[in-house]
Design an enzyme around this catalytic site. Structure first.
Site, PDB file in Angstrom:
ATOM      1  N   LYS A 287      -8.790   5.843   5.954  1.00 46.71           N
ATOM      2  CA  LYS A 287      -7.539   5.270   5.457  1.00 46.71           C
ATOM      3  C   LYS A 287      -7.818   4.139   4.472  1.00 46.71           C
ATOM      4  CE  LYS A 287      -4.398   6.493   9.166  1.00 46.71           C
ATOM      5  NZ  LYS A 287      -3.554   6.020  10.256  1.00 46.71           N
TER       6      LYS A 287
ATOM      7  N   THR B  78       2.096  10.086   3.919  1.00 44.21           N
ATOM      8  CA  THR B  78       1.169  11.065   3.346  1.00 44.21           C
ATOM      9  C   THR B  78      -0.217  11.006   3.997  1.00 44.21           C
ATOM     10  OG1 THR B  78       0.947   9.459   1.584  1.00 44.21           O
ATOM     11  CG2 THR B  78       2.206  11.436   1.082  1.00 44.21           C
TER      12      THR B  78
ATOM     13  N   LYS C  10     -11.104  -0.644  -1.703  1.00 43.81           N
ATOM     14  CA  LYS C  10     -10.909  -1.528  -0.561  1.00 43.81           C
ATOM     15  C   LYS C  10     -12.063  -1.308   0.417  1.00 43.81           C
ATOM     16  CE  LYS C  10      -5.954  -0.542  -0.945  1.00 43.81           C
ATOM     17  NZ  LYS C  10      -4.815   0.195  -0.360  1.00 43.81           N
TER      18      LYS C  10
ATOM     19  N   GLU D  90      -0.124  -3.284   4.631  1.00 45.83           N
ATOM     20  CA  GLU D  90      -1.249  -2.331   4.692  1.00 45.83           C
ATOM     21  C   GLU D  90      -1.349  -1.628   6.045  1.00 45.83           C
ATOM     22  OE1 GLU D  90      -3.882  -0.674   3.912  1.00 45.83           O
ATOM     23  OE2 GLU D  90      -4.153  -1.160   1.827  1.00 45.83           O
ATOM     24  N   ASP D  91      -1.764  -0.365   6.014  1.00 43.96           N
ATOM     25  CA  ASP D  91      -1.976   0.361   7.282  1.00 43.96           C
ATOM     26  C   ASP D  91      -3.454   0.571   7.588  1.00 43.96           C
ATOM     27  OD1 ASP D  91      -2.368   2.316   5.210  1.00 43.96           O
ATOM     28  OD2 ASP D  91      -2.202   3.867   6.744  1.00 43.96           O
TER      29      ASP D  91
ATOM     30  N   ASP E  74       0.866  -1.171   0.000  1.00 43.54           N
ATOM     31  CA  ASP E  74       0.000   0.000   0.000  1.00 43.54           C
ATOM     32  C   ASP E  74       0.917   1.239   0.000  1.00 43.54           C
ATOM     33  OD1 ASP E  74      -2.425   1.536   0.559  1.00 43.54           O
ATOM     34  OD2 ASP E  74      -1.573   1.786   2.562  1.00 43.54           O
ATOM     35  N   LEU E  75       0.406   2.404  -0.316  1.00 44.32           N
ATOM     36  CA  LEU E  75       1.266   3.591  -0.374  1.00 44.32           C
ATOM     37  C   LEU E  75       1.115   4.479   0.866  1.00 44.32           C
ATOM     38  CD1 LEU E  75       3.252   5.329  -2.086  1.00 44.32           C
ATOM     39  CD2 LEU E  75       1.258   6.488  -3.012  1.00 44.32           C
ATOM     40  N   ASP E  76      -0.036   5.143   0.948  1.00 44.72           N
ATOM     41  CA  ASP E  76      -0.236   6.120   2.024  1.00 44.72           C
ATOM     42  C   ASP E  76      -0.242   5.430   3.388  1.00 44.72           C
ATOM     43  OD1 ASP E  76      -0.512   8.345   0.336  1.00 44.72           O
ATOM     44  OD2 ASP E  76      -2.596   7.850  -0.062  1.00 44.72           O
TER      45      ASP E  76
ATOM     46  N   SER F  85      -2.491   0.611  -4.317  1.00 42.73           N
ATOM     47  CA  SER F  85      -2.954   1.786  -3.578  1.00 42.73           C
ATOM     48  C   SER F  85      -4.279   2.305  -4.116  1.00 42.73           C
ATOM     49  CB  SER F  85      -1.895   2.890  -3.694  1.00 42.73           C
ATOM     50  OG  SER F  85      -2.411   4.138  -3.282  1.00 42.73           O
ATOM     51  N   ALA F  86      -5.084   2.867  -3.225  1.00 42.61           N
ATOM     52  CA  ALA F  86      -6.352   3.475  -3.646  1.00 42.61           C
ATOM     53  C   ALA F  86      -6.137   4.875  -4.212  1.00 42.61           C
ATOM     54  CB  ALA F  86      -7.298   3.549  -2.448  1.00 42.61           C
TER      55      ALA F  86
HETATM   56  P1  B16 Z   1      -6.277  10.149  -3.502  1.00 41.37           P
HETATM   57  P2  B16 Z   1      -3.586   4.044   0.051  1.00 41.37           P
HETATM   58  C1  B16 Z   1      -5.457   5.922  -0.019  1.00 41.37           C
HETATM   59  O1  B16 Z   1      -4.163   5.484  -0.334  1.00 41.37           O
HETATM   60  C2  B16 Z   1      -5.479   6.698   1.281  1.00 41.37           C
HETATM   61  O2  B16 Z   1      -5.190   5.857   2.363  1.00 41.37           O
HETATM   62  C3  B16 Z   1      -6.841   7.290   1.475  1.00 41.37           C
HETATM   63  O3  B16 Z   1      -6.854   8.047   2.661  1.00 41.37           O
HETATM   64  C4  B16 Z   1      -7.175   8.150   0.262  1.00 41.37           C
HETATM   65  O4  B16 Z   1      -8.475   8.684   0.392  1.00 41.37           O
HETATM   66  C5  B16 Z   1      -7.095   7.297  -0.997  1.00 41.37           C
HETATM   67  O5  B16 Z   1      -5.803   6.750  -1.105  1.00 41.37           O
HETATM   68  C6  B16 Z   1      -7.361   8.100  -2.236  1.00 41.37           C
HETATM   69  O6  B16 Z   1      -6.289   8.981  -2.423  1.00 41.37           O
HETATM   70  O7  B16 Z   1      -7.203  11.191  -3.004  1.00 41.37           O
HETATM   71  O8  B16 Z   1      -4.825  10.576  -3.521  1.00 41.37           O
HETATM   72  O9  B16 Z   1      -6.708   9.544  -4.805  1.00 41.37           O
HETATM   73  O10 B16 Z   1      -3.499   4.028   1.529  1.00 41.37           O
HETATM   74  O11 B16 Z   1      -4.533   3.024  -0.549  1.00 41.37           O
HETATM   75  O12 B16 Z   1      -2.221   4.056  -0.611  1.00 41.37           O
HETATM   76 MG    MG Z   2      -2.727   3.253   3.357  1.00 38.42          MG
END
Ligand code: B16
Ligand code: MG
Length: 230
Positions: A58, A30, A158, A182-183, A22-24, A127-128
């Protein structure tokens, strides 16, 4: 003969591991910037939005995140307003990312990524976020990834496992041979639904559905990575 080649191919595919990150909140810090940007919008709309509320966001898509915040405030809004707020939130979020560099990478992550590369393991992003690629570029780690699946590629957020299943497919690995870091609760649930090995990064009381849990990557040692590889 054809059968033997087919069986050999199947054997190779079944043994390949996919390490999906996962990224964030896992690779980069971030998640705090998402929180700040959502909090600013919530304040503007007169909605109380705490770090505890933020846990629900998240790993959740941008659109769904806004809906959760509006539900918290009991606000019903037109699609036009929602679109306006989504743009505003993303602009605020991106303003925090302008100057990010390698220092944004969370402690212990780089050694794990480099160790996996050194061991010829395949690495994917799952990542989302729709901002994933520029973040990987700015932090200098894009070349470490063999495949990237992000919010631009999937239609189901997710805890639907689509993002991780796509990543495993891109790496020719089975779900059972895929390991997800994953976090978020939603992300751990997604990995578990796909029958992948879920590794939670964060608070063990929040991520208690994960197969393994570490406070952060500095707690992950070589023997654990080796146990995942073999
Ligand atoms: P964006 P991840 C997710 O990234 C974040 O955890 C989540 O808080 C955010 O709303 C989502 O990406 C969408 O991100 O607005 O940059 O498209 O944790 O799946 O890497
Ligand atoms: Mg995350």
């Amino acid at each position: 003969m054809i059968k033997t080649v087919f069986q050999a191919k199947k054997f190779i595919m079944n043994n390949k591991k996919a390490f999906i990150f996962d990224l964030d909140g896992v690779i980069v810090d971030t998640a705090k910037y998402h929180f700040l940007a959502w909090q600013k919008l919530a304040q503007q709309l007169g909605i109380e939005f705490t770090p505890e509320h933020n846990e629900q966001l998240k790993g959740v898509s941008r659109v769904r995140s806004l809906d959760i915040i509006l539900e918290l405030g009991g606000i019903q809004a037109s699609q036009e307003d929602k679109n306006k707020w989504l743009i505003q939130k993303n602009d605020d979020y991106l303003s925090y990312l302008v100057d990010i560099d390698e220092s944004e990478i969370l402690p212990g992550v780089l050694p794990v990524l480099h160790y996996l590369k050194h061991k010829n393991q395949q690495i994917a992003l799952g990542s989302a976020s729709k901002n994933a690629k520029p973040i990987l570029e700015k932090t200098g780690i894009l070349p470490l990834f063999d495949a990237i699946v992000d919010g631009n590629d999937v239609s189901n957020a997710k805890p639907d496992p689509e993002v991780f299943i796509q990543a495993a497919k891109k790496l020719n690995a089975t779900n059972e041979n895929s390991i997800v870091f994953e976090d978020s609760v939603a992300g751990i649930q997604a990995a578990n639904i796909a029958k992948m090995t879920s590794v939670g990064i964060g608070d063990s009381t929040i991520l208690n559905e994960a197969k393994f849990i570490f406070k952060d990557f500095t707690f992950i040692d070589v023997s654990f990575i080796e146990s995942l590889i073999n």
